[in-house]
Motif scaffolding. Structure first.
Motif, PDB file in Angstrom:
ATOM      1  N   LEU A 174       0.830  -1.208   0.000  1.00 25.66           N
ATOM      2  CA  LEU A 174       0.000   0.000   0.000  1.00 25.66           C
ATOM      3  C   LEU A 174       0.863   1.257   0.000  1.00 25.66           C
ATOM      4  CD1 LEU A 174      -2.930   1.100   0.200  1.00 25.66           C
ATOM      5  CD2 LEU A 174      -2.633   1.139   2.686  1.00 25.66           C
ATOM      6  N   SER A 175       1.969   1.209   0.744  1.00 20.43           N
ATOM      7  CA  SER A 175       2.818   2.397   0.865  1.00 20.43           C
ATOM      8  C   SER A 175       3.569   2.725  -0.424  1.00 20.43           C
ATOM      9  CB  SER A 175       3.816   2.217   2.010  1.00 20.43           C
ATOM     10  OG  SER A 175       4.780   1.224   1.698  1.00 20.43           O
ATOM     11  N   VAL A 176       3.927   1.708  -1.211  1.00 19.95           N
ATOM     12  CA  VAL A 176       4.707   1.966  -2.431  1.00 19.95           C
ATOM     13  C   VAL A 176       3.831   2.233  -3.643  1.00 19.95           C
ATOM     14  CG1 VAL A 176       6.643   0.576  -1.584  1.00 19.95           C
ATOM     15  CG2 VAL A 176       4.901  -0.489  -3.053  1.00 19.95           C
ATOM     16  N   THR A 177       2.521   1.997  -3.501  1.00 26.72           N
ATOM     17  CA  THR A 177       1.625   2.224  -4.639  1.00 26.72           C
ATOM     18  C   THR A 177       0.690   3.412  -4.427  1.00 26.72           C
ATOM     19  OG1 THR A 177       0.069   0.594  -3.722  1.00 26.72           O
ATOM     20  CG2 THR A 177       1.655  -0.188  -5.374  1.00 26.72           C
ATOM     21  N   SER A 178       0.723   4.009  -3.228  1.00 27.45           N
ATOM     22  CA  SER A 178      -0.153   5.144  -2.937  1.00 27.45           C
ATOM     23  C   SER A 178       0.588   6.130  -2.040  1.00 27.45           C
ATOM     24  CB  SER A 178      -1.437   4.674  -2.241  1.00 27.45           C
ATOM     25  OG  SER A 178      -1.160   4.286  -0.899  1.00 27.45           O
TER      26      SER A 178
END
Length: 424
Positions: A174-178
């Motif tokens: 979630l952190s690397v895509t948003s």
């Protein structure tokens, strides 16, 4: 602290009482009654606030009452209406009736909802003037507002839900895509509440993805954190099942895959049938001689799902996965909005002749909804009001029924704590 389910009491404001007043003006004789009506009570209204993401505020306050209406005044001045009480809730809050657990409303569309109506204001004595009763000294009391116990249950509005065992890389993905910044550490249950992130794939193409924490074996029965948070994937149109294919936690990826699928089925058969994509994560940590990936690929193919290899830590394959997710979402129906299940019971008009009489020695206890309201509206300190009360009791046949049952002179009649001695 993340709070996603609370029980509260909501109370509509009571209506104001009507006024007993008479016109008084110099050089004007027999001005007549001019008591104004009471104001209606305020209502309790639910409103969506997109800046809220939890029901934490309701943890410390459980009773919400709207303002009562003001009493009427002389000169036919009506009382001021009570102000409505606005309760703000996060978008996606499902409101249930506490007694039946049926859905009253799904606060996902953004429209306000009146959850507890205020009571009507009472009539002033100006309403009761007639050619034969020109000086009415009584008015009508205001009615109580609606009171109900409700349950607020937050179900996140997300297109995609990330599911999987703790520490498999859901928060990292979630952190690397948003732009979401969930807490990430190398131990179980780092994520203690759901995190939402908006994924921008390309111009005009985006979706909301949620990291759902704490799903382990037995989650559907309350183990770990999953029982509390499985409800948040109820609305998700697509599930991305993240599996640690490297086995870095000492678990077998195939067994993990079957275990999570079983928990989803135990929680909801509908959820287990939701479209799913499998993300084989930590591909960069996969030992050269491991057959984990091939075994997982065969298992996933058997259940009809697609598998994509990624490494959330190095972002390998993550952009491609998000593109595939966006393409899949185009073919799926929109986020679920729950239909109301609760049916408001509309009370039939009260029958004045519907009353019960109980006899205890020389005391006669009389009860009935219409009589209870009548007692509330009578000023027993006023002679004319008492005469009006007597006329109403004779009109509905109360005295005739008491005589049929054998009441004697001197017996006591009790009507909602108002007692009088019966005389023929």
């Amino acid at each position: 602290m993340f709070v996603d389910k609370v029980r509260i009491t909501v109370i509509g404001g009571r209506g104001g009482d009507g006024a007993v007043a008479f016109h008084r003006e110099k050089y004007v004789a027999s001005g007549g009654p001019d008591g104004g009506d009471g104001g209606h009570g305020g209502s309790v209204i639910l409103r969506v606030n997109d800046n809220l993401s939890t029901l934490l505020d309701f943890r410390y306050k459980r009773k919400y009452a709207a303002q009562a209406g003001a009493n009427g005044q002389g000169r036919n001045m009506a009382g001021k209406r009570g102000e409505n009480l606005i309760i703000e809730v996060p978008r996606g809050t499902v409101v249930r009736d506490a007694e039946s657990n049926q859905i009253i409303v799904d606060m996902s569309t953004g429209e306000d909802y009146v959850i507890a109506k205020g009571g009507r204001g009472g009539w002033g004595n100006a309403h009761y003037a007639t050619p034969t009763r020109q000086v009415p000294r009584f008015a009508k009391a205001g009615l109580k507002g609606q009171e109900r116990d409700i349950v607020l249950e937050l179900k996140l509005l997300a297109d995609v839900g990330l599911v999987g065992f703790p520490n498999v890389g859901k928060s990292t993905l979630l952190s690397v895509t948003s732009n979401a910044r969930p807490k990430i550490s190398n131990y179980h249950f780092t994520t203690l509440f759901p995190n939402l992130g908006v994924i921008y794939v390309e111009e005009g193409v985006s979706f909301v993805m949620a990291d759902i924490p704490g799903i382990i074996e037995g989650a559907a029965e309350g183990a770990g954190l999953g029982h509390d948070f499985l409800r948040h994937i109820d609305r998700c149109r697509l599930l991305v099942h993240v599996v640690d294919v490297s086995g870095s936690e000492g678990r077998d990826p195939v067994e993990d895959f079957h275990a999570i699928c079983a928990e989803l089925k135990n929680y909801s058969v509908d959820l287990s049938n939701r479209p799913m994509i499998v993300a084989a994560n930590k591909i960069d940590l996969l030992p050269p001689d491991s057959d984990n990936l091939e075994r997982l690929r065969r298992t996933v193919a058997e259940v009809g799902c697609e598998l994509y290899e990624i490494s959330a830590g190095t972002t390998q394959g993550t952009k491609n996965l998000m593109r595939v997710v966006a393409q899949k979402l185009r073919t799926l129906p929109p986020v679920t909005i729950y239909e109301p299940e609760y049916v408001e019971v509309v009370q039939a008009p009260v029958d004045p002749s519907a009353f019960e009489v109980e006899h205890y020695g020389s005391t006669w206890l009389v009860t009935g909804a219409w009589l209870e309201r009548l007692v509330q509206n009578i000023n027993f300190e006023d002679y004319e009001s008492r005469n009006h009360f007597d006329q109403q009791l004779r009109k509905v046949g109360l005295f005739a029924r008491l005589e049929e049952m054998g009441i004697r002179d001197g017996d006591t009649v009790d009507i909602y704590d108002f007692e009088f001695e019966y005389q023929r």
